[in-house]
Design an enzyme around this catalytic site. Structure first.
Site, PDB file in Angstrom:
ATOM      1  N   LYS A 224     -20.993  38.654  -9.969  1.00  0.00           N
ATOM      2  CA  LYS A 224     -20.258  37.815 -10.923  1.00  0.00           C
ATOM      3  C   LYS A 224     -20.490  38.162 -12.397  1.00  0.00           C
ATOM      4  O   LYS A 224     -20.578  37.281 -13.248  1.00  0.00           O
ATOM      5  CB  LYS A 224     -20.597  36.339 -10.699  1.00  0.00           C
ATOM      6  CG  LYS A 224     -20.177  35.813  -9.347  1.00  0.00           C
ATOM      7  CD  LYS A 224     -20.488  34.362  -9.184  1.00  0.00           C
ATOM      8  CE  LYS A 224     -21.953  34.084  -9.012  1.00  0.00           C
ATOM      9  NZ  LYS A 224     -22.250  32.729  -8.595  1.00  0.00           N
ATOM     10  N   ASP A 260     -25.912  27.863  -4.513  1.00  0.00           N
ATOM     11  CA  ASP A 260     -24.999  26.728  -4.735  1.00  0.00           C
ATOM     12  C   ASP A 260     -24.330  26.250  -3.447  1.00  0.00           C
ATOM     13  O   ASP A 260     -24.045  25.060  -3.283  1.00  0.00           O
ATOM     14  CB  ASP A 260     -23.951  27.056  -5.809  1.00  0.00           C
ATOM     15  CG  ASP A 260     -23.231  28.385  -5.588  1.00  0.00           C
ATOM     16  OD1 ASP A 260     -23.557  29.109  -4.637  1.00  0.00           O
ATOM     17  OD2 ASP A 260     -22.337  28.703  -6.404  1.00  0.00           O
TER      18      ASP A 260
END
Ligand code: GLC
Length: 522
Positions: A224, A260
């Site tokens: 990312k 997450d």
């Protein structure tokens, strides 16, 4: 299934069926024993296949021969974006194979999907109380969160502070990144008058890590857009502690590190005991799910007494890294990938998640301009720049209530400094957005279906979170319809938004960490 004995609910997954995937809907039949397991929650909203006007991309209608010709070209360049049921069945099956390869000792090393063990065995009982701190790093923002748990209540109180992570920080030395986080923590504690006592902390670190225990996780590689030097291969908790130790005013015990998706699963399961899968569709995409301990060959260290299951962080974004998705990838996918920070990596993620969908759309728009089917062939300065078409534009454009309403799309054109755009141009732009986002929804739906089939309970709740999932107006419906088509008829599932698992989940993980430690046997 998820046992919910009394209030002390452990994620003990009593697997009674075969672990071998047998294909999709038509072939997969969960073992009959699953069907007699009682389910504690009554209000379970079963998903039905929903096909509506927004389920499929819709080509503009031509009003003259020139437009008819342009539409034919548009159809050609976007044809590969339309996935058939055969594609989706193939993807659902391959995903399951990949997850299983990640779980296996002999196959993990070469597997794309690593299926990392999280060492999270338990969800909180609801009796936890007190204040916990959580740190959340994983996308463009970093957050410090104070979570207050109240015994007997399944709702939590939170105070949070968000900081943007600059490009410089994302690409600089790792030490700077950790010192930045610690600095934000110090500031937050000062602002909320928290200094002067000890706090237990959960760290949501949303990157691929190989965990060895609940509070030890080595970063395998950045994803990312992060590329901080000196962190890959290191234990992230040690790096955080080292930075915290530089600040004598802090008295922090780092209890747990989690992804997450695991936070999303935990936070959802706290409220809905049938939750066994957590999915993020945000800047990146990933999934965690509850696995039977007997299938987890790479568990390190002593196994906690009485725990039959453990949460697995699949890191499914890497699915396709060795070519299994090439059958559906387009020239635009390849071009975007070659120009990314991590060519050849995170292939599934690049087809689905928020960090990439806007950029992918931009590549098609630019090509459509070059082919003369958009904006009269006029090159557009802002669209020519990498990152010039952020993913939020897709959500905004598709949020116009009909395909002949141009309110949001005209605003986007304004922001892109495109002053001359006909209604036909606007419809072409919307169509291209729909092609990209529908394919993403279907691919994500196929991934979710493979985990639902794998978990193989009669009913399962899937916790969902992430900016793309929350803000795209039709992604959720499209995804559900793909998932329903691929899940065994014997399984009922629901997908629910489980917001802020990164904060709540981290605090809950920290809260149960101590209890879990006591369960370990030598
Ligand atoms: C990327 C990360 C993964 C995370 C996901 C969603 O795929 O590698 O750990 O869960 O993004 O944030």
């Amino acid at each position: 299934m998820l046992k919910t004995e009394g209030r002390n609910r452990s994620l003990s997954f009593t697997y009674t069926g075969s672990s071998t995937h047998m294909g999709s809907k038509i072939l997969r039949q969960p073992d009959a024993e699953h069907l007699i397991q009682p389910f504690p929650i009554k209000e379970f909203k079963e998903e039905n296949e929903e096909v509506d006007d927004f389920a499929l991309p819709c080509l503009p209608s031509p009003t003259n021969p020139k437009e008819a010709k342009q539409i034919r070209i548009l159809e050609q360049i976007t044809s590969k974006f339309h996935l058939t049921d055969a594609h989706l069945m193939h993807i659902e099956k391959r995903m399951l194979d990949e997850v299983n390869r990640g779980l296996g000792k002999a196959t993990n090393r070469t597997a794309n999907v690593k299926s990392f063990v999280t060492y999270v065995h338990e969800i909180p009982s609801g009796r936890e109380s007190g204040q916990y701190l959580a740190l959340d790093l994983g996308g463009t923002n970093f957050r410090v969160i104070l979570v207050e748990l109240e015994a007997g209540s399944r709702s939590v109180k939170m105070k949070a502070c968000k900081h943007e992570v600059s490009q410089k920080l994302m690409l600089g030395p790792g030490e700077d990144l950790f010192d930045f986080m610690t600095g934000c923590l110090v500031e937050f504690m000062k602002d909320h008058d928290l200094h002067g006592r000890k706090y237990h902390l959960g760290f949501t670190f949303s990157f691929p890590t190989r965990q060895r225990q609940l509070d030890r996780a080595e970063l395998t590689h950045w994803t990312k857009g992060y590329k901080n030097a000196g962190v890959e291969g290191q234990d992230v908790v040690t790096l955080l502690k080292r930075s915290i130790n530089k600040r004598p005013e802090l008295d922090i015990q780092v209890e747990a590190i989690l992804n997450d998706t695991t936070g999303c699963l935990l936070a959802c399961a706290y409220k809905r005991p049938e939750c066994a899968i957590g999915i993020i569709l945000g800047t990146g995409t990933n999934a965690s799910y509850v696995e039977d301990m007997n299938h987890v060959e790479l568990y390190e260290g002593p196994r906690p007494r009485g725990c039959k299951s453990v949460v697995i962080n699949t890191e499914w974004g890497a699915f396709g890294n060795t070519g299994s998705l090439d059958i559906i990838r387009t020239r635009y996918d390849h071009d975007m990938d070659s120009n990314s920070l991590n060519p050849g990596k995170q292939v599934y993620e690049k087809l689905i998640s928020g960090m990439y969908l806007g950029e992918l759309t931009r590549y098609i728009l630019v090509h459509a301009i070059e082919l003369g089917i958009l904006f009269d062939g006029e090159a557009q300065t802002l669209l020519s720049v990498p990152g010039g078409f952020p993913t939020k534009y897709i959500s905004e454009i598709e949020a116009d209530p009909t395909r002949s309403t141009f309110t949001n799309i005209k605003q986007v054109m304004l922001e892109l400094d495109i002053s001359v755009a006909t209604d036909f141009d606007l419809q072409v732009v919307r169509y291209i957005c729909e092609c990209v986002s529908t394919r993403a929804a279907y691919l994500a739906g196929a991934g979710v279906a493979s985990l639902i089939n794998k978990v193989a309970r009669r009913r399962v709740t899937v916790g969902m979170d992430g900016s793309l999932y929350k803000f795209h107006p039709h992604l959720d419906r499209r995804m559900r319809s793909a998932t329903r088509r691929l899940v065994s008829d014997c399984i009922q599932f629901e997908m629910v938004l489980s917001e802020d698992g990164s904060g709540r989940g981290a605090a809950l993980a920290a809260a149960v960490a101590e209890k879990q430690r006591k369960k370990f046997i030598d």
